[in-house]
Design a protein around this motif. Structure first.
Motif, PDB file in Angstrom:
ATOM      1  N   ARG A 342       0.826  -1.215   0.000  1.00  0.00           N
ATOM      2  CA  ARG A 342       0.000   0.000   0.000  1.00  0.00           C
ATOM      3  C   ARG A 342       0.860   1.266   0.000  1.00  0.00           C
ATOM      4  NH1 ARG A 342      -0.330  -2.473   4.826  1.00  0.00           N
ATOM      5  NH2 ARG A 342       0.414  -1.363   6.681  1.00  0.00           N
ATOM      6  N   ARG A 345       2.267   1.741  -4.308  1.00  0.00           N
ATOM      7  CA  ARG A 345       1.248   1.437  -5.314  1.00  0.00           C
ATOM      8  C   ARG A 345       1.756   1.642  -6.740  1.00  0.00           C
ATOM      9  NH1 ARG A 345      -3.880   1.122  -2.762  1.00  0.00           N
ATOM     10  NH2 ARG A 345      -3.832   1.910  -0.625  1.00  0.00           N
ATOM     11  N   SER A 382      -6.168  -2.010  -0.881  1.00  0.00           N
ATOM     12  CA  SER A 382      -5.161  -1.785   0.162  1.00  0.00           C
ATOM     13  C   SER A 382      -4.177  -2.940   0.302  1.00  0.00           C
ATOM     14  CB  SER A 382      -5.846  -1.557   1.510  1.00  0.00           C
ATOM     15  OG  SER A 382      -6.621  -2.685   1.878  1.00  0.00           O
TER      16      SER A 382
END
Length: 482
Positions: A342, A345, A382
């Motif tokens: 997360r 990304r 996530s």
């Protein structure tokens, strides 16, 4: 254009398929740090290379050898001394950006010494499956490869192949990963003990392997052991070995992993789960390079570089008396942190592309690529299971997409809704204890399904003991969900 997109070209795939079916060979494209084989079974025999890829160690060596074809001459040999024919891929401006290779054969005129070398390590039935090619056959293949060369140049035009950014086998161009790569290059050259910290699924073992491969010990063994995977009463024998008769069931001497890793690198995953009684013996190895096998009266000396990993708060474990303070200082000489997905990304497109290639080849499906909307959907998630969860998700997408070469966001929707359902209880009119219990139940069930009901792995990902997990599975009646 990426190497994968080039490999998806229908004209290239058609010619590659003909070579595979006619001669039973291995065909692919390779750039500076990436190699993609064309999929497909052969009508003659299963290519020798595919047989070898069933062994993880052999697969790694084969992959490294194939990447070397980028710089190879027209007729070359892989690390098994099997023949390989290579032609360059160039843009319309004449710049070389890759190569097309055909491998997995023995040139007829080179046969005798190659046969002799192969017989030393391969069974006869495996050797007999290797195609032997005459010069005329190789000329026919070369003509087809030259045609592929022209098709590739036309497909590329003036554009160059976009490389997947990586360090060894670790993919990442994001700022956190570039910082990690910089630290890895410094640490690898030393003999220091290293502690790799990070959440489950972030690639801590890959980091350990990268350190080993760039270290002075790279030609020596790399061994890995997950401390939580073996019961504490068996772990001492696993790590340090035992003498025959040391305890009931010890029918012969056993060499421990530390001794087996002599002169190399030993990776201890989930070090925070180690029993306190074993921590004393590990401390001795780190301080003095010696240990005492169970039932032996003489200490043994070893030269091993130890890399440890944990997803636990070791500092809290020290305060609570579950982890020795002196051992903590010994393993925590150099600390590297594997960032969660997360926080990186920007790396998801490259990771997803890489995993798509692997899964397509693993399941003998045509090369596939993810559309922009599919990648955007992946970047929105996530990823609590980090890179491991992403890899599993991509494999699912590849399988469900069947023979399609394009995977769009519609394939991801069902799994995304399932993930969301775990927090739907927060919007309902229920008491807090009931909501917490329902959330816990759904989290456990989802991870169990993702790990194919492997309770040890599920416990590690959820950060609970295996015993506690089993108790909760029974309490929630989750076995009925299998």
């Amino acid at each position: 254009m990426s190497l994968l997109q080039l490999a998806l070209d229908e004209h290239l795939r058609r010619i590659a398929r003909h070579i595979q079916e006619e001669w039973g060979l291995w065909v692919g494209v390779v750039s500076k740090n990436e190699a993609i084989p064309f999929p497909g079974r052969t009508s003659v025999s299963l290519p020798i290379c595919e047989r070898l890829l069933g062994n993880p160690e052999s697969a790694l060596k084969c992959q490294e050898s194939v990447r070397g074809f980028y710089q190879a001459k027209e007729l070359d040999f892989c690390h098994h001394q099997l023949g390989a024919m290579v032609v360059p891929i160039k843009t319309t401006h004449g710049k070389k950006v890759g190569s097309i290779y055909v491998s997995g054969f023995i040139p007829q005129e080179e046969g005798a010494p190659i046969w002799d070398a192969l017989r030393k390590s391969w069974p006869d039935e495996l050797i007999e499956s290797v195609p032997v090619l005459t010069r005329r056959q190789r000329d026919s293949i070369l003509a087809l490869m030259t045609l592929m060369q022209s098709v590739a140049t036309e497909a590329l035009g003036a554009t160059e192949i976009e490389e997947i950014p990586s360090y060894r086998e670790i993919i990442g161009a994001s700022e956190p990963m570039q910082k990690l790569f910089k630290e890895l290059r410094k640490v690898a050259r030393t003999q220091s003990t290293v502690l790799v910290r990070g959440e489950n699924g972030t690639g801590k073992e890959l980091i350990a392997k990268a350190i080993h491969r760039d270290s002075p010990r790279s030609t020596m063994p790399f061994l890995a052991q997950n401390v939580a995977a073996i019961p504490a009463d068996l772990m001492e024998s696993e790590l340090f070995g035992h003498k025959k008769g040391a305890y009931s069931g010890a029918h012969r001497d056993r060499t421990g992993l530390f001794e087996a890793a002599h002169k190399g690198t030993f990776f201890l995953d989930e070090i925070g789960e180690m029993d306190v009684s074993l921590q004393v013996k590990l401390l001795r190895v780190l301080q003095e390079g010696s240990f005492l096998p169970i039932g032996d009266s003489e200490f043994r000396k070893v030269d091993v570089r130890v890399i440890c990993a944990t997803n636990r708060d070791l500092e809290a474990a020290v305060k609570e008396g579950r982890f020795r303070q002196d051992l903590y200082y010994r393993v925590n000489v150099i600390t590297l942190t594997a960032p969660p997905l997360r926080y990186r990304r920007d790396d998801i497109p490259a990771l997803a592309t890489h995993f798509t290639q692997l899964a397509s080849h693993k399941h003998d499906l045509p090369p596939k690529f993810l559309t922009e909307d599919a990648i955007a959907r992946l970047q929105e998630h996530s990823w609590p299971g980090n890179v491991r969860e992403l890899e599993n998700e991509i494999e699912r997408l590849v399988i469900l997409s069947g023979d399609a070469t394009e995977i769009d966001a519609s394939f991801i929707k069902l799994r995304a809704q399932t993930r969301q359902s775990a927090v739907d209880v927060m919007a309902t009119d229920v008491q807090l204890p009931d909501a917490v219990e329902e959330l816990e139940r759904k989290m456990i069930l989802e991870v169990l399904r993702r790990t194919n009901w492997n309770k040890s792995q599920t416990a590690r990902e959820l950060g609970v003991s295996r015993r506690n997990l089993i108790r909760k599975v029974q309490a929630f009646g989750l076995e009925d969900e299998r």
